[in-house]
Design an enzyme around this catalytic site. Structure first.
Site, short mmCIF file in Angstrom:
data_model
loop_
_atom_site.label_atom_id
_atom_site.label_comp_id
_atom_site.label_asym_id
_atom_site.label_seq_id
_atom_site.Cartn_x
_atom_site.Cartn_y
_atom_site.Cartn_z
N GLY A 55 -3.04 -4.24 2.28
CA GLY A 55 -1.97 -3.95 3.23
C GLY A 55 -1.83 -5.04 4.28
N TYR A 56 -2.95 -5.50 4.82
CA TYR A 56 -2.88 -6.51 5.88
C TYR A 56 -2.27 -7.82 5.35
CZ TYR A 56 -3.92 -10.49 8.70
OH TYR A 56 -3.76 -11.67 9.37
N LYS B 170 -13.32 -0.10 -14.57
CA LYS B 170 -13.41 0.20 -13.13
C LYS B 170 -14.75 0.86 -12.89
CE LYS B 170 -10.67 -0.20 -9.49
NZ LYS B 170 -9.61 -1.21 -9.28
N GLY C 99 -5.81 -2.44 5.06
CA GLY C 99 -7.03 -3.01 4.50
C GLY C 99 -6.73 -4.39 3.95
N ASN C 100 -7.52 -4.83 2.99
CA ASN C 100 -7.32 -6.16 2.43
C ASN C 100 -5.89 -6.31 1.92
OD1 ASN C 100 -7.13 -7.79 -0.21
ND2 ASN C 100 -8.84 -8.71 0.87
N GLY D 117 -1.54 1.54 5.13
CA GLY D 117 -2.84 0.91 4.86
C GLY D 117 -2.88 -0.48 5.46
P1 NAD Z 1 -9.50 -1.51 1.77
O1 NAD Z 1 -10.70 -0.67 1.78
O2 NAD Z 1 -9.61 -2.92 2.25
O3 NAD Z 1 -8.33 -0.82 2.64
C1 NAD Z 1 -7.88 0.48 2.48
C2 NAD Z 1 -6.96 0.81 3.66
O4 NAD Z 1 -6.38 2.09 3.46
C3 NAD Z 1 -7.66 0.86 5.02
O5 NAD Z 1 -6.81 0.30 5.99
C4 NAD Z 1 -7.79 2.37 5.29
O6 NAD Z 1 -7.85 2.67 6.67
C5 NAD Z 1 -6.52 2.85 4.65
N1 NAD Z 1 -6.55 4.26 4.28
C6 NAD Z 1 -7.56 4.97 3.70
N2 NAD Z 1 -7.19 6.25 3.53
C7 NAD Z 1 -5.91 6.35 3.99
C8 NAD Z 1 -4.98 7.41 4.09
N3 NAD Z 1 -5.27 8.63 3.67
N4 NAD Z 1 -3.77 7.12 4.60
C9 NAD Z 1 -3.46 5.89 5.02
N5 NAD Z 1 -4.30 4.86 4.97
C10 NAD Z 1 -5.51 5.08 4.47
O7 NAD Z 1 -8.92 -1.45 0.29
P2 NAD Z 1 -7.96 -2.49 -0.41
O8 NAD Z 1 -8.76 -3.46 -1.16
O9 NAD Z 1 -6.93 -2.95 0.56
O10 NAD Z 1 -7.26 -1.55 -1.51
C11 NAD Z 1 -6.14 -0.72 -1.21
C12 NAD Z 1 -5.48 -0.31 -2.51
O11 NAD Z 1 -5.07 -1.45 -3.25
C13 NAD Z 1 -6.38 0.50 -3.46
O12 NAD Z 1 -5.56 1.41 -4.16
C14 NAD Z 1 -6.89 -0.57 -4.41
O13 NAD Z 1 -7.31 -0.04 -5.64
C15 NAD Z 1 -5.66 -1.42 -4.54
N6 NAD Z 1 -5.87 -2.79 -4.99
C16 NAD Z 1 -6.71 -3.64 -4.32
C17 NAD Z 1 -6.80 -4.96 -4.73
C18 NAD Z 1 -7.62 -5.96 -3.97
O14 NAD Z 1 -7.51 -7.16 -4.30
N7 NAD Z 1 -8.39 -5.57 -2.98
C19 NAD Z 1 -6.08 -5.42 -5.84
C20 NAD Z 1 -5.24 -4.53 -6.48
C21 NAD Z 1 -5.13 -3.22 -6.05
#
Ligand code: NAD
Length: 410
Positions: free
Chosen positions: A223-224, A104, A220-221, A218
């Site tokens: 959650g959405y 990471k 983001g990528n 959340g």
């Molecule tokens: P992202 O940056 O696209 O989205 C993060 C989301 O979390 C945003 O909507 C933000 O507003 C929200 N957020 C931030 N702080 C917050 C808080 N205190 N309370 C509530 N919401 C909050 O990131 P992502 O890629 O969606 O990643 C989210 C999680 O999933 C992380 O833990 C990441 O390590 C994990 N993850 C991501 C992927 C991937 O493919 N992107 C794969 C596996 C795991």
């Protein structure tokens, strides 16, 4: 706040009694990353001044294949957090049985304070810093929180300039135009929904799929896309949030409409706090933002029957114990969100072969892997009478240490 890496090590400790004496030395080695890279990198700001940023890359273990893991830009990034995330990547890749190790990276920075040009220069500088240690058969970075396909494109450009040849398999999560895979953007969400459907099929006490109420922290990528596909499958998404707060409607939300509004106004039309979202009367709670969302302070008030961890490390070990005692199943991050790295693996395989697949082919292959991983873990939950997290860790840690033994590292 407990240290994320301490939490990760506690999770490792919990599975130790389930592995034989021959695994003891391997377990000891698995408490320490193989390599830690940490350096101050410097860029020119738009105002002409230089600014330096701390940059990290932790390569945890590569017994099962090249190191693999995302790069995070967030003010809270620390070496401790990057270590924990690289450990979880190692476990996650072993859970789904893909031939990668775990790593990471990250920079403690709030990217919203940088201009597009500054972000580009920072991403170039990060790639320059890790270039001697990454590559298709060494370590393969990808997007994580606040990093995306554009940032991967910049990092790829910097890397290729440095090595002097095309090497798309060095990064995953790239734009399609640069060799990214169809389906990568939505892959983590698709994988989570696949696991949830499998879980609901298997558990007689679980709510029926249609009408199952879900709260997602959340948007983001991860959650959405999770919420989007969950709704498409007939689940009722009743709450979703961003960092500033959440929107709750017990009748169900239109997830795409919430995202459109957020994109238009820069925020969700919040009527609850993030803390309130965690304790809503729902069937499934989906933390999809950051670590340590469910803690000893709020775990006793969680009303969901199941927690599906789409974020990495959202439940502290203390909260995990409370939820287990309350008979709330926790489907762990190392399984629930492994769809992302699975499709990253497909992207890498496509780059190495130079042959590209259709989106449905990618997503069907992903679903197959996720269903198998869930069922392997489900079998162990029942055989050993352990939690889903313990089962996932037993399975994965055994696979990792077996590979270390075969290589003669143990
Ligand atoms: P992202 O940056 O696209 O989205 C993060 C989301 O979390 C945003 O909507 C933000 O507003 C929200 N957020 C931030 N702080 C917050 C808080 N205190 N309370 C509530 N919401 C909050 O990131 P992502 O890629 O969606 O990643 C989210 C999680 O999933 C992380 O833990 C990441 O390590 C994990 N993850 C991501 C992927 C991937 O493919 N992107 C794969 C596996 C795991």
């Amino acid at each position: 706040m407990t240290s994320a890496f301490d939490n990760a090590k506690k999770q490792l400790d919990q599975v130790t009694p389930f592995l034989g004496e021959e695994y003891a030395r391997g377990l000891k080695l698995l408490r320490t990353p193989q390599k830690i890279l940490s350096k101050k990198i410097s860029i020119k700001l738009d105002n002409g001044k230089d600014k330096s940023f701390q940059a990290f890359r932790v390569q945890f273990n590569d017994a099962r294949g090249p190191f693999k893991g995302g790069v995070r830009y967030h003010p809270n990034v620390s070496l401790d957090e990057v270590k924990a995330l690289s450990f979880w990547m190692t476990v996650k890749c072993a859970v789904v049985g893909i031939h990668y190790g775990g790593s990471k990276g990250g920079i403690p920075v709030d990217p919203s304070t940088l201009s597009c040009g500054e972000l580009k220069r920072l991403s170039f500088a990060y790639s320059d810093f890790v270039a001697p240690y990454i590559g298709p058969w060494q370590d393969v970075p990808a997007p994580d929180v606040n990093t995306d396909s554009q940032i991967m494109a910049w990092m790829l450009e910097a890397y290729e300039k440095k090595v002097g040849y095309q090497a798309p398999a060095t990064f995953t999560g790239k734009p399609i135009e640069l060799g990214g895979s169809q389906g990568r953007t939505e892959a983590t969400g698709v994988g989570g929904v696949t696991v949830l459907k499998e879980y609901l099929k298997k558990c007689p006490t679980s709510p029926r799929l249609r009408g199952t109420r879900i709260a997602v922290q959340g948007i983001g990528n991860v959650g959405y896309w999770f919420a989007h596909f969950a709704q498409k499958e007939g689940f009722k998404v009743v709450a979703i949030s961003d960092s500033k707060g959440g929107i709750y409607d017990p009748r169900g939300l239109d997830v795409d409409q919430v995202l459109r509004e957020k994109e238009k106004n820069g925020r969700i039309k919040a009527n609850i706090t993030n803390e309130e979202l965690l304790t809503l009367p729902v069937d499934v709670l989906v933390p999809a933002a950051l670590e340590n969302a469910i803690t000893a302070q709020n775990a006793g008030r969680v009303k969901a029957k199941c927690v599906l961890e789409m974020a990495n490390g959202p439940t502290t070990p203390e909260a995990d114990e409370i939820l287990a005692k309350r008979k709330i199943d926790v489907i762990p991050d190392v399984l629930a969100n492994a769809g992302g790295v699975t499709v990253s693996y497909f992207e890498w395989a496509q780059n190495l072969s130079g042959y590209y697949w259709e989106k449905e082919e990618v997503l069907n292959k992903e679903r197959k892997i996720m269903i198998k991983a869930f069922n392997d873990i489900y079998k162990m939950v029942n055989e050993k009478k352990v939690t889903y997290r313990q089962a996932a860790f037993i399975l994965a840690v055994k696979r990792i240490i077996d590979a270390m033994m075969l290589r003669g590292r143990v």
